[in-house]
Design an enzyme around this catalytic site. Sequence first.
Site, PDB file in Angstrom:
ATOM      1  N   HIS A  51       2.410   3.152  -8.887  1.00 29.77           N
ATOM      2  CA  HIS A  51       2.249   1.721  -9.197  1.00 29.77           C
ATOM      3  C   HIS A  51       3.415   1.226 -10.050  1.00 29.77           C
ATOM      4  O   HIS A  51       3.909   0.115  -9.864  1.00 29.77           O
ATOM      5  CB  HIS A  51       0.938   1.470  -9.951  1.00 29.77           C
ATOM      6  CG  HIS A  51      -0.288   1.800  -9.155  1.00 29.77           C
ATOM      7  ND1 HIS A  51      -0.421   1.480  -7.828  1.00 29.77           N
ATOM      8  CD2 HIS A  51      -1.450   2.422  -9.507  1.00 29.77           C
ATOM      9  CE1 HIS A  51      -1.598   1.897  -7.389  1.00 29.77           C
ATOM     10  NE2 HIS A  51      -2.242   2.469  -8.380  1.00 29.77           N
ATOM     11  N   ARG A  87       2.115  -4.996   5.970  1.00 27.55           N
ATOM     12  CA  ARG A  87       1.388  -3.983   5.207  1.00 27.55           C
ATOM     13  C   ARG A  87       2.203  -2.700   5.226  1.00 27.55           C
ATOM     14  O   ARG A  87       2.552  -2.198   6.290  1.00 27.55           O
ATOM     15  CB  ARG A  87      -0.006  -3.721   5.790  1.00 27.55           C
ATOM     16  CG  ARG A  87      -0.761  -2.669   4.978  1.00 27.55           C
ATOM     17  CD  ARG A  87      -2.156  -2.400   5.485  1.00 27.55           C
ATOM     18  NE  ARG A  87      -2.826  -1.483   4.586  1.00 27.55           N
ATOM     19  CZ  ARG A  87      -4.071  -1.612   4.164  1.00 27.55           C
ATOM     20  NH1 ARG A  87      -4.816  -2.615   4.567  1.00 27.55           N
ATOM     21  NH2 ARG A  87      -4.606  -0.729   3.336  1.00 27.55           N
ATOM     22  N   GLU A 122       1.481 -13.305  12.388  1.00 27.28           N
ATOM     23  CA  GLU A 122       2.059 -12.121  12.998  1.00 27.28           C
ATOM     24  C   GLU A 122       1.768 -10.971  12.044  1.00 27.28           C
ATOM     25  O   GLU A 122       1.799 -11.148  10.815  1.00 27.28           O
ATOM     26  CB  GLU A 122       3.587 -12.278  13.125  1.00 27.28           C
ATOM     27  CG  GLU A 122       4.016 -13.342  14.105  1.00 27.28           C
ATOM     28  CD  GLU A 122       3.696 -12.958  15.548  1.00 27.28           C
ATOM     29  OE1 GLU A 122       3.814 -11.774  15.887  1.00 27.28           O
ATOM     30  OE2 GLU A 122       3.312 -13.862  16.314  1.00 27.28           O
ATOM     31  N   LEU A 143      10.543 -21.052  -4.360  1.00 29.59           N
ATOM     32  CA  LEU A 143       9.584 -20.110  -3.766  1.00 29.59           C
ATOM     33  C   LEU A 143       8.220 -20.190  -4.471  1.00 29.59           C
ATOM     34  O   LEU A 143       8.141 -20.185  -5.697  1.00 29.59           O
ATOM     35  CB  LEU A 143      10.141 -18.683  -3.910  1.00 29.59           C
ATOM     36  CG  LEU A 143       9.212 -17.545  -3.478  1.00 29.59           C
ATOM     37  CD1 LEU A 143       9.064 -17.499  -1.962  1.00 29.59           C
ATOM     38  CD2 LEU A 143       9.724 -16.199  -3.997  1.00 29.59           C
ATOM     39  N   ASN A 186       1.181   3.435  -2.846  1.00 31.68           N
ATOM     40  CA  ASN A 186       1.674   3.859  -4.167  1.00 31.68           C
ATOM     41  C   ASN A 186       1.110   5.213  -4.589  1.00 31.68           C
ATOM     42  O   ASN A 186       1.831   6.081  -5.074  1.00 31.68           O
ATOM     43  CB  ASN A 186       1.258   2.844  -5.245  1.00 31.68           C
ATOM     44  CG  ASN A 186       1.940   1.516  -5.081  1.00 31.68           C
ATOM     45  OD1 ASN A 186       2.908   1.411  -4.351  1.00 31.68           O
ATOM     46  ND2 ASN A 186       1.428   0.493  -5.741  1.00 31.68           N
ATOM     47  N   ASP A 199       0.830  -1.212   0.000  1.00 33.27           N
ATOM     48  CA  ASP A 199       0.000   0.000   0.000  1.00 33.27           C
ATOM     49  C   ASP A 199       0.867   1.266   0.000  1.00 33.27           C
ATOM     50  O   ASP A 199       2.011   1.239   0.459  1.00 33.27           O
ATOM     51  CB  ASP A 199      -0.901  -0.032   1.250  1.00 33.27           C
ATOM     52  CG  ASP A 199      -2.062   0.932   1.120  1.00 33.27           C
ATOM     53  OD1 ASP A 199      -2.359   1.384  -0.010  1.00 33.27           O
ATOM     54  OD2 ASP A 199      -2.677   1.252   2.153  1.00 33.27           O
ATOM     55  N   TRP A 202     -11.710  -2.493  -8.427  1.00 28.88           N
ATOM     56  CA  TRP A 202     -12.426  -2.300  -9.699  1.00 28.88           C
ATOM     57  C   TRP A 202     -13.122  -0.947  -9.738  1.00 28.88           C
ATOM     58  O   TRP A 202     -13.453  -0.435 -10.811  1.00 28.88           O
ATOM     59  CB  TRP A 202     -13.472  -3.408  -9.907  1.00 28.88           C
ATOM     60  CG  TRP A 202     -12.871  -4.702 -10.367  1.00 28.88           C
ATOM     61  CD1 TRP A 202     -12.695  -5.825  -9.626  1.00 28.88           C
ATOM     62  CD2 TRP A 202     -12.368  -5.002 -11.674  1.00 28.88           C
ATOM     63  NE1 TRP A 202     -12.098  -6.814 -10.382  1.00 28.88           N
ATOM     64  CE2 TRP A 202     -11.896  -6.331 -11.643  1.00 28.88           C
ATOM     65  CE3 TRP A 202     -12.259  -4.279 -12.871  1.00 28.88           C
ATOM     66  CZ2 TRP A 202     -11.327  -6.954 -12.756  1.00 28.88           C
ATOM     67  CZ3 TRP A 202     -11.703  -4.899 -13.982  1.00 28.88           C
ATOM     68  CH2 TRP A 202     -11.242  -6.221 -13.908  1.00 28.88           C
ATOM     69  N   THR A 255     -10.731  -6.953  -5.162  1.00 27.77           N
ATOM     70  CA  THR A 255     -12.037  -6.876  -5.851  1.00 27.77           C
ATOM     71  C   THR A 255     -12.571  -5.439  -5.744  1.00 27.77           C
ATOM     72  O   THR A 255     -13.229  -4.950  -6.650  1.00 27.77           O
ATOM     73  CB  THR A 255     -13.049  -7.879  -5.239  1.00 27.77           C
ATOM     74  OG1 THR A 255     -12.927  -7.842  -3.813  1.00 27.77           O
ATOM     75  CG2 THR A 255     -12.809  -9.289  -5.695  1.00 27.77           C
ATOM     76  N   GLU A 256     -12.233  -4.754  -4.650  1.00 25.95           N
ATOM     77  CA  GLU A 256     -12.701  -3.367  -4.447  1.00 25.95           C
ATOM     78  C   GLU A 256     -11.993  -2.392  -5.410  1.00 25.95           C
ATOM     79  O   GLU A 256     -12.518  -1.328  -5.723  1.00 25.95           O
ATOM     80  CB  GLU A 256     -12.444  -2.909  -3.000  1.00 25.95           C
ATOM     81  CG  GLU A 256     -13.315  -3.589  -1.946  1.00 25.95           C
ATOM     82  CD  GLU A 256     -12.932  -5.037  -1.671  1.00 25.95           C
ATOM     83  OE1 GLU A 256     -11.742  -5.401  -1.865  1.00 25.95           O
ATOM     84  OE2 GLU A 256     -13.827  -5.822  -1.277  1.00 25.95           O
TER      85      GLU A 256
END
Length: 262
Positions: A35, A181, A200, A129, A20, A18, A67, A64-65
């Site tokens: 971005h 985050r 965590e 990975l 950007n 978060d 959009w 989804t939000e």
Amino acid sequence: VLNLKEQSPLKHIAVIMDGNGRWAQQRHRPRVWGHIRGAHVVSEIVEAADEAGVSALTLYAFSTENWSRPVSEVKVLFALLKKFVQRERNKIIRNQVRFRVIGDITHLPAETQKLVTQLEQDTSHHCGLKLTFAFSYGGRDEILKAFQKMALENKNDHITEEMFNQYLMTHDCGDVDLLIRTGGEMRVSNFLLWQLAYAELYFSKTQWPDFTSEEFKNILSEVSKRQRRFGFIQEGFAPKDIVRKSHEHKDYLSLETHSERF
Ligand code: FPP
């Protein structure tokens, strides 16, 4: 292929990338600038996670939000996914990374879907990975879809958590051990809701375009020192799988002296 890397105790790391938009706006640039810069940071963090011996890295690239954002911004995010796949394809294959996109990508341009699906197929047998992008993804939507499928296929069975796990889009990555985050907000934002149960949490004020592999590694080392109790009172006493089967430990659980365990 023999993997000689030392394994990180934090096996599955999830990241909400978060900040950007704010990063770009502070520099008087359009939001998409953030971005674009952010996509380069993605490559750096994937590499750092691989080096640190993390076994699964799941990155929230488009919810989804999202959009409801302007079409021009949505299109840039699609383009960045496509570019990432094109740019990193060889490196991903060389490093035995297993690539996957979770979420509903059916509304993405056909060519992007094809590139994604191709890379998923080409890397499905890789044992390095497990790199997953959540794209057009929502945690509640994932849980609902998993539940619907499971209910259809197991009409008369007793349903267990282990069974349910198998229907999740991240079924082979296990629970999330650490959620990072960036961007200063302290929310989970509908990301991997089921898988985060014992994770965590780490919230960084750094905006994603400024996030570095150095900060990532520092977070891993700091969080590795935290005592993870999974609801019990003593470190190392009860691993997650025992907690999950807590119904078999009713005697232990009913002791009042342990009432502070939650
Ligand atoms: C949140 O920042 C970030 C996103 C919605 C997109 C994250 C995407 C990337 C980092 C690039 C995608 C890269 C690949 C390889 C798929 P925000 O725009 O909500 O920032 P703000 O909170 O400052 O407005």
